[in-house]
Write a protein that holds these residues in place. Structure first.
Motif, PDB file in Angstrom:
ATOM      1  N   SER A   1     -51.805  -6.840 -41.005  1.00  0.00           N
ATOM      2  CA  SER A   1     -50.816  -6.238 -40.116  1.00  0.00           C
ATOM      3  C   SER A   1     -51.304  -6.343 -38.687  1.00  0.00           C
ATOM      4  N   TYR A   2     -50.363  -6.543 -37.769  1.00  0.00           N
ATOM      5  CA  TYR A   2     -50.653  -6.643 -36.346  1.00  0.00           C
ATOM      6  C   TYR A   2     -49.801  -5.630 -35.589  1.00  0.00           C
ATOM      7  N   GLN A   3     -50.382  -4.995 -34.584  1.00  0.00           N
ATOM      8  CA  GLN A   3     -49.610  -4.180 -33.656  1.00  0.00           C
ATOM      9  C   GLN A   3     -48.988  -5.135 -32.638  1.00  0.00           C
ATOM     10  N   ILE A   4     -47.698  -5.002 -32.389  1.00  0.00           N
ATOM     11  CA  ILE A   4     -47.002  -5.937 -31.515  1.00  0.00           C
ATOM     12  C   ILE A   4     -46.211  -5.204 -30.439  1.00  0.00           C
ATOM     13  N   SER A   5     -45.792  -5.962 -29.447  1.00  0.00           N
ATOM     14  CA  SER A   5     -44.834  -5.489 -28.454  1.00  0.00           C
ATOM     15  C   SER A   5     -43.513  -6.173 -28.739  1.00  0.00           C
ATOM     16  N   LEU A   6     -42.421  -5.475 -28.457  1.00  0.00           N
ATOM     17  CA  LEU A   6     -41.070  -5.991 -28.701  1.00  0.00           C
ATOM     18  C   LEU A   6     -40.328  -6.155 -27.381  1.00  0.00           C
ATOM     19  N   GLY A   7     -39.014  -6.343 -27.504  1.00  0.00           N
ATOM     20  CA  GLY A   7     -38.162  -6.410 -26.327  1.00  0.00           C
ATOM     21  C   GLY A   7     -38.190  -5.100 -25.570  1.00  0.00           C
ATOM     22  N   GLY A   8     -37.874  -5.161 -24.294  1.00  0.00           N
ATOM     23  CA  GLY A   8     -37.934  -4.000 -23.410  1.00  0.00           C
ATOM     24  C   GLY A   8     -37.012  -2.854 -23.793  1.00  0.00           C
ATOM     25  N   GLU A   9     -36.027  -3.109 -24.656  1.00  0.00           N
ATOM     26  CA  GLU A   9     -35.132  -2.079 -25.206  1.00  0.00           C
ATOM     27  C   GLU A   9     -35.235  -2.170 -26.725  1.00  0.00           C
ATOM     28  N   PRO A  10     -36.303  -1.646 -27.318  1.00  0.00           N
ATOM     29  CA  PRO A  10     -36.618  -1.941 -28.719  1.00  0.00           C
ATOM     30  C   PRO A  10     -35.765  -1.225 -29.765  1.00  0.00           C
ATOM     31  N   ILE A  11     -34.985  -0.238 -29.394  1.00  0.00           N
ATOM     32  CA  ILE A  11     -34.203   0.506 -30.381  1.00  0.00           C
ATOM     33  C   ILE A  11     -32.885  -0.227 -30.623  1.00  0.00           C
ATOM     34  N   GLY A  12     -32.632  -0.571 -31.893  1.00  0.00           N
ATOM     35  CA  GLY A  12     -31.399  -1.269 -32.265  1.00  0.00           C
ATOM     36  C   GLY A  12     -31.584  -2.775 -32.272  1.00  0.00           C
ATOM     37  N   ALA A  13     -30.723  -3.430 -33.039  1.00  0.00           N
ATOM     38  CA  ALA A  13     -30.809  -4.881 -33.215  1.00  0.00           C
ATOM     39  C   ALA A  13     -30.211  -5.632 -32.039  1.00  0.00           C
ATOM     40  N   LYS A  14     -30.729  -6.822 -31.799  1.00  0.00           N
ATOM     41  CA  LYS A  14     -30.195  -7.704 -30.766  1.00  0.00           C
ATOM     42  C   LYS A  14     -28.746  -8.036 -31.095  1.00  0.00           C
ATOM     43  N   LYS A  15     -27.869  -7.914 -30.109  1.00  0.00           N
ATOM     44  CA  LYS A  15     -26.446  -8.212 -30.289  1.00  0.00           C
ATOM     45  C   LYS A  15     -25.993  -9.344 -29.384  1.00  0.00           C
ATOM     46  N   ILE A  16     -26.493  -9.333 -28.135  1.00  0.00           N
ATOM     47  CA  ILE A  16     -26.047 -10.326 -27.155  1.00  0.00           C
ATOM     48  C   ILE A  16     -27.212 -10.769 -26.280  1.00  0.00           C
TER      49      ILE A  16
ATOM     50  N   GLY B   1     -54.264 -13.892 -20.541  1.00  0.00           N
ATOM     51  CA  GLY B   1     -54.955 -13.535 -21.778  1.00  0.00           C
ATOM     52  C   GLY B   1     -55.948 -12.409 -21.636  1.00  0.00           C
ATOM     53  N   PHE B   2     -56.450 -12.212 -20.423  1.00  0.00           N
ATOM     54  CA  PHE B   2     -57.423 -11.136 -20.193  1.00  0.00           C
ATOM     55  C   PHE B   2     -56.837  -9.760 -20.482  1.00  0.00           C
ATOM     56  N   ILE B   3     -55.528  -9.629 -20.496  1.00  0.00           N
ATOM     57  CA  ILE B   3     -54.886  -8.336 -20.784  1.00  0.00           C
ATOM     58  C   ILE B   3     -55.199  -7.896 -22.207  1.00  0.00           C
ATOM     59  N   GLY B   4     -55.267  -8.864 -23.128  1.00  0.00           N
ATOM     60  CA  GLY B   4     -55.624  -8.564 -24.513  1.00  0.00           C
ATOM     61  C   GLY B   4     -54.761  -7.485 -25.133  1.00  0.00           C
ATOM     62  N   LYS B   5     -55.399  -6.524 -25.770  1.00  0.00           N
ATOM     63  CA  LYS B   5     -54.695  -5.463 -26.497  1.00  0.00           C
ATOM     64  C   LYS B   5     -53.935  -4.509 -25.582  1.00  0.00           C
ATOM     65  N   LEU B   6     -54.205  -4.522 -24.297  1.00  0.00           N
ATOM     66  CA  LEU B   6     -53.472  -3.639 -23.375  1.00  0.00           C
ATOM     67  C   LEU B   6     -51.985  -3.952 -23.363  1.00  0.00           C
ATOM     68  N   GLN B   7     -51.596  -5.177 -23.744  1.00  0.00           N
ATOM     69  CA  GLN B   7     -50.185  -5.552 -23.762  1.00  0.00           C
ATOM     70  C   GLN B   7     -49.377  -4.685 -24.728  1.00  0.00           C
ATOM     71  N   ARG B   8     -50.052  -4.041 -25.652  1.00  0.00           N
ATOM     72  CA  ARG B   8     -49.368  -3.203 -26.652  1.00  0.00           C
ATOM     73  C   ARG B   8     -48.907  -1.858 -26.094  1.00  0.00           C
ATOM     74  N   TRP B   9     -49.302  -1.510 -24.897  1.00  0.00           N
ATOM     75  CA  TRP B   9     -48.971  -0.196 -24.345  1.00  0.00           C
ATOM     76  C   TRP B   9     -47.491  -0.040 -24.043  1.00  0.00           C
ATOM     77  N   THR B  10     -46.766  -1.139 -23.958  1.00  0.00           N
ATOM     78  CA  THR B  10     -45.339  -1.056 -23.655  1.00  0.00           C
ATOM     79  C   THR B  10     -44.613  -2.213 -24.322  1.00  0.00           C
ATOM     80  N   ASP B  11     -43.326  -2.043 -24.559  1.00  0.00           N
ATOM     81  CA  ASP B  11     -42.488  -3.133 -25.038  1.00  0.00           C
ATOM     82  C   ASP B  11     -42.001  -3.887 -23.808  1.00  0.00           C
ATOM     83  N   TRP B  12     -42.405  -5.142 -23.669  1.00  0.00           N
ATOM     84  CA  TRP B  12     -42.236  -5.848 -22.405  1.00  0.00           C
ATOM     85  C   TRP B  12     -41.545  -7.204 -22.516  1.00  0.00           C
ATOM     86  N   THR B  13     -41.263  -7.669 -23.733  1.00  0.00           N
ATOM     87  CA  THR B  13     -40.686  -9.008 -23.862  1.00  0.00           C
ATOM     88  C   THR B  13     -39.180  -8.963 -23.610  1.00  0.00           C
ATOM     89  N   LEU B  14     -38.559 -10.121 -23.598  1.00  0.00           N
ATOM     90  CA  LEU B  14     -37.101 -10.219 -23.451  1.00  0.00           C
ATOM     91  C   LEU B  14     -36.400 -10.145 -24.803  1.00  0.00           C
TER      92      LEU B  14
END
Length: 128
Positions: A13-28, A88-101
């Motif tokens: 298992s991996y801890q991941i970051s998601l889209g910036g609005e992670p609640i609910g499925a992608k619609k558009i 890449g130096f950010i490493g695991k710190l990227q998990r602190w927020t959902d930041w992708t598109l």
């Protein structure tokens, strides 16, 4: 959490970051959400703007029809990827927020591992 299974057995298992609005499925396109449902790994790119990526088969026909019913496009280009090249130096710190598109982001070391292990055609179930 991104969980990897083989023959019904949890491998990792991996801890991941998601889209910036992670609640609910992608619609558009542009809603900053990550798709939910059954998709497939449909591409592997080691030369992307992010440290490697695995392409997800979003949108499927159902996603396209729904978005069109709203007068919108479904979007696309959803990936499981590492960090932006040079960050890449950010490493695991990227998990602190959902930041992708709308993608699923791991550390560079984690995407290296997953990239090597997962072939094109692998099913992926994205659950809320």
């Amino acid at each position: 959490t991104l969980s990897v299974y083989a023959q019904g057995k949890l491998l990792k298992s991996y801890q991941i970051s998601l889209g910036g609005e992670p609640i609910g499925a992608k619609k558009i396109e542009g809603d900053l959400k990550t798709p939910e449902g059954l998709y497939y790994i449909n591409d592997k790119n080691q030369y992307s703007g992010y440290h490697k990526n695995l392409g997800i088969s979003y949108p499927n026909d159902q996603n396209i029809v729904y978005a069109r019913s709203l007068g919108k496009t479904a979007g696309g280009d959803i990936k499981i990827h590492g960090l932006r090249n040079g960050m890449g130096f950010i490493g695991k710190l990227q998990r602190w927020t959902d930041w992708t598109l709308g993608c699923m982001a791991l550390t560079n070391t984690e995407i290296d591992e997953l990239y090597q292990a997962v072939p094109i055609g692998t099913p992926i179930v994205i659950n809320p």
